[in-house]
Write an enzyme that holds these catalytic residues in place. Sequence first.
Site, mmCIF file in Angstrom:
data_model
loop_
_atom_site.group_PDB
_atom_site.id
_atom_site.type_symbol
_atom_site.label_atom_id
_atom_site.label_comp_id
_atom_site.label_asym_id
_atom_site.label_seq_id
_atom_site.Cartn_x
_atom_site.Cartn_y
_atom_site.Cartn_z
ATOM 1 N N CYS A 1 12.484 17.490 -35.313
ATOM 2 C CA CYS A 1 11.102 17.626 -35.803
ATOM 3 C C CYS A 1 10.169 17.186 -34.682
ATOM 4 O O CYS A 1 9.418 16.220 -34.813
ATOM 5 C CB CYS A 1 10.885 16.783 -37.047
ATOM 6 N N GLY B 1 5.395 13.812 -28.918
ATOM 7 C CA GLY B 1 5.185 12.418 -28.541
ATOM 8 C C GLY B 1 6.480 11.652 -28.342
ATOM 9 O O GLY B 1 6.695 11.000 -27.312
ATOM 10 N N CYS C 1 6.847 7.819 -40.691
ATOM 11 C CA CYS C 1 5.654 6.970 -40.560
ATOM 12 C C CYS C 1 5.153 6.694 -41.975
ATOM 13 O O CYS C 1 3.996 6.922 -42.306
ATOM 14 C CB CYS C 1 4.580 7.617 -39.693
#
Length: 430
Positions: free
Chosen positions: A239, A244, A360
């Site tokens: 994913c 990042g 997250c």
Amino acid sequence: MRLPGRLSAAIAVLADVETRKRPVSEALKAWGLNNRFAGAGDRAAIGNLVYDALRRRASHAALMGSDTPRALVLAVAVRDWGEDPAALSESFAGDNHAPEALSAEEMARAVGQLGDDVPGFVLADVPEWLAPSLERGFGDNWIAEGQDMAGRPSLDLRVNSLKSSRERVMKSLARFTPEEAAIAPLGVTMKAGPRDARTPNVTTDEGYLKGWFEVQDQGSQIVAALAGAQPGEQVLDLCAGAGGKTLALAAAMMNKGQIFAYDSDRNRLAPIYDRLKRNGARNVQVRAPQPGALDDLVGKMDRVVIDAPCTGTGTWRRRPDTKWKLTPELLSQRVGEQAAILAEGQRYLKPGGTLVYITCSILPEENDEQIAGFLAGNPGFASVMPEDMWAAAFGTALPAGLATGKGGIALTPRLTGTDGFYFNALRLVE
């Protein structure tokens, strides 16, 4: 603009968000385009007022007896920014851009205190329906966790070790008074300021343009380091999104081995190409979403990293509007997506390989409970001890309070000063 005009603008932006049901960032951008006289300092101050109002919306509304944009912004001015309500109201007089003067009730309420009978979800500044979930996840600390999640976040950077060093980056950004991050060895942080403080625009810095660093929350850096990618390994970033964590993995692997960066959404993946070039990451092969894109990787990966789609509850400090838009239906949808992608990801591991699961999120449904469900259906996997993962990544003992009941690691603003993240490493032992 003086403070009264900024307060009026913040009230207008919040009203726009409510009536048009659009993200705060879009409403703020639209206000700026329609009011070009406002300088950068004005826009920053208005943005801070709006975001502060949403971060503590529940407790502000309870204090003021109303959740209207006006009530929320006035609460921020007095409760968060330290303005005296009488003096503030007096400053409104004669200012054509000011809100209406505060009523006697508003002045009294703004300096009041929440009573002992206020529900926990109000004190925690979270949606009422999420209170049982947060209490299940954090126990007696759930209100304190919510309160810290309602604060302002720092600006964090990850130094790109392929091109620079932390000392060099900090010297380049000395005008912003950077500090070394508390945990991430390549992290640099700039603390959030009070009131109308502006966030440094580091993306125009020479170092950023040269690929010396990336903007990345320290929590994201920590979980990327915990993933444990080693030089020479074959790694699938299932994913990858904008890349990042892919960039962090590439640096950790010192451009040795191979990372396959994939995302099911072509638009999310689009920025990764320029970022890879700027960072000098040469061991990343981007796989665009198409039928059979990953078929040749089945059973061959040393490590599969799943930065799973989630509710984003760990980023409430940065995106407080999403806190109040989250629904049980959306949570259920994300939980289903996570289960499906865990089932997909394990297919690519070779025996002895490691499945890395990251969110997250601060909700147990997406974290420990998701892992428990996966392990129940996949007895060939076992969680790697969190203490071992932490020691391997940072060379120190796992801080108290971070280990979860199902072998994971939970990061939160209260515990680590970061966004909320969850990490669990599962090894294919059979």
